[in-house]
Design an enzyme around this catalytic site. Structure first.
Site, short mmCIF file in Angstrom:
data_model
loop_
_atom_site.label_atom_id
_atom_site.label_comp_id
_atom_site.label_asym_id
_atom_site.label_seq_id
_atom_site.Cartn_x
_atom_site.Cartn_y
_atom_site.Cartn_z
N CYS A 181 0.88 -1.18 0.00
CA CYS A 181 0.00 0.00 0.00
C CYS A 181 0.91 1.22 0.00
CB CYS A 181 -0.91 0.01 1.22
SG CYS A 181 -2.16 -1.26 1.24
N ALA A 182 1.54 1.48 -1.12
CA ALA A 182 2.72 2.35 -1.15
C ALA A 182 2.42 3.84 -1.13
CB ALA A 182 3.57 2.02 -2.38
N LYS B 183 7.33 5.77 2.77
CA LYS B 183 7.94 4.53 3.25
C LYS B 183 8.56 3.77 2.09
CE LYS B 183 4.71 3.99 7.12
NZ LYS B 183 3.80 5.09 6.74
N GLU C 144 0.20 0.35 -5.50
CA GLU C 144 -0.79 1.30 -4.97
C GLU C 144 -2.06 1.20 -5.80
OE1 GLU C 144 -3.18 3.77 -3.38
OE2 GLU C 144 -1.26 3.36 -2.38
N CYS D 206 -1.48 3.96 10.84
CA CYS D 206 -1.35 5.22 11.58
C CYS D 206 -2.58 5.42 12.46
CB CYS D 206 -1.17 6.39 10.63
SG CYS D 206 -0.69 7.92 11.47
#
Length: 477
Positions: free
Chosen positions: A289-290, A295, A314, A410
């Site tokens: 999930c770029a 990251k 993605e 997050c």
């Protein structure tokens, strides 16, 4: 003889004076409300345009930024204060009027702007954007607000801690009650810890840069920033903090994508996945999930130094383009593709390391996106959970036996962190996958207060980072 009384001469109409700083802040607040935009995306282009027009200097930009973010962070508290000063339900106040009022309340209760200046500037803004009639309403409300300071108003509008602890904390620290409850459950402990966390959410975070290994160094960034503005990171060996803020894009290394803006917690998660112990081949890495690419860029740089190739996937095409921009110029082999991690195009057992930083509520980044606390609903978590479990399940299938998967998010909400991992390992909602926990704490050397393990939860008030979560799993069969 004329006995008619004399009329007073009419007061000449004065055109309201437009204050460019407060007008820009109002524009940003309206975009956040009307278009569900994020302030960190709306504000920079507005400031850039104002600078180009010669209307702004650095102090103006700083004030506009404070007005926007301060108003958004304290919106819940300011709403309660305004509601106490009017004779109608708050929902009947037009949103543009409420934006002007809340921005005025912030100037009165949350800044050092003198009282008369805060009121007069807010009323003048109301005359410009709302008209004379509603400006009088703004003036009347703000003059009532001047009767007390922030602490005094909170004592008026918030219940006592003893009567209702969660509602008290929600009003004092301006978070929805359900978020207070969720954060408290995830954090554990007593009153002091949750108050420290909520207060940290209301502080403006530092701008943190990442020096991508093999492409830039922290020494280069520190030298470019100078002694007054450049500070080493607290925990990440690749981090540099901008103590006085400024425009990161002005740095050559950032413009050339050799460095970037990246929260230190995000850096720690990527580095931990890259440093997890592994036996056998270590040449095929995946960021599943770029987007938007922070990251992925750090992983690609770390992998290049070890002969590993990164595949960055993605689902959203526009976010995939952001990933390509972040990875541009990386010395090692990499590829960016548009792909859905729940329906992957790659074969099972393909990769040695996988990072799956899943979509989530974003409750760990409330410092950076304060408006999200007012948009999210408790019910939103129900829509994220199946996606999070599906992405982790497919990641564990895609890694080879003996390879490692980093599940990151997050958010500190238990429903998005440990519960998701345990559900997948136990086969809830799908076939179980044979995997074991890897203790992630040693993968963040020097970082204190990481909990009991084996997973890791970072916190704004303890680490100065976003509330990133990381679980590292090794496929066993």
């Amino acid at each position: 003889m004329n006995d008619q009384p004399r009329r007073r001469p009419a007061t000449p109409h004065r055109r309201p004076k437009k204050d460019p700083v407060r007008f820009l802040a109002f524009e940003a607040l309206r975009a956040v409300d009307e278009r569900d935009a994020y302030a960190n995306l709306v504000l920079p282009p507005l400031l850039k345009k104002a600078r180009a027009a010669g209307d702004f200097d650095s102090r103006d930009a700083a004030l506009a930024t404070e007005l926007v973010y301060g108003t958004l962070r304290r919106q819940g508290t300011y709403d309660a204060i305004v509601a106490a000063c009017i004779d109608r339900p708050l929902r009947e106040v037009d949103p543009p009027v409420l934006d002007v009022l809340n921005m005025g309340v912030h100037q009165l209760l949350g800044t050092r702007i003198p009282t008369h200046a805060a009121v007069s500037a807010s009323v003048e803004l109301a005359r410009v954007v709302l008209g004379e009639g509603r400006a009088k309403f703004v003036n009347a409300v703000l003059r009532k607000v001047t009767a007390d300071d922030f602490d005094g108003w909170v004592a008026r509008v918030a219940p006592s801690y003893e009567d209702d602890a969660e509602d008290h904390l929600a009003l004092v620290h301006s978070h929805p009650r359900w978020i207070v409850s969720a954060l408290w459950d995830a954090l554990g402990g007593g009153r002091a810890g949750i108050e420290d966390l909520l207060e940290a959410d209301n502080e403006r975070p530092e701008v943190t840069l990442v020096a991508r290994p093999g492409r830039s160094t922290t020494d280069e960034l520190l030298a470019a920033l100078g002694e007054d503005n450049g500070l080493p990171g607290r925990w990440s060996p690749y981090a540099v903090r901008m103590a006085e803020g400024g425009e990161p894009g002005a740095l050559t290394a950032v413009r050339e994508s050799r460095a970037g803006v990246q929260d230190e917690g995000s850096q720690l998660v990527a580095a931990a996945l890259a440093n997890a112990p592994l036996e056998g081949s270590d040449t095929r890495w995946l960021d599943g999930c770029a987007g938007p690419g922070g990251k992925a860029a750090l992983l690609a740089a770390l992998g290049a130094g070890r002969g590993a190739a990164l595949l960055a996937a993605e689902k959203q095409p526009h976010r995939a383009r952001l990933v390509e921009r972040s990875l541009a110029g990386n010395p090692g082999p990499y590829q960016v593709i548009t792909a859905d991690g729940t329906r992957p195009p790659w074969r099972p057992g393909t990769f040695d390391r996988i990072l799956m930083d899943v979509p989530c509520s974003g409750l760990g980044a409330l410092r950076r996106r304060p408006e999200s606390r007012w948009r999210r609903r408790k019910e939103d978590l129900e829509s994220f959970a199946p996606l999070q479990r599906g992405l982790l399940r497919e990641a564990l299938k895609a890694v080879r036996v003996g390879g490692v998967v980093g599940y990151a998010t997050c958010s500190p909400h238990l429903a998005e962190t440990r519960v998701v991992v345990e559900d997948v390992l136990k086969g809830r909602g799908g076939a179980p996958v044979e995997a074991e926990w890897v203790d992630a704490r040693p993968l963040m050397p020097g970082v204190p207060a990481l909990g009991d393990g084996p997973d890791v939860q970072l916190w704004p008030h303890l680490h100065g980072t976003d509330a990133m979560y990381l679980a590292v799993l090794r496929r066993t069969g």
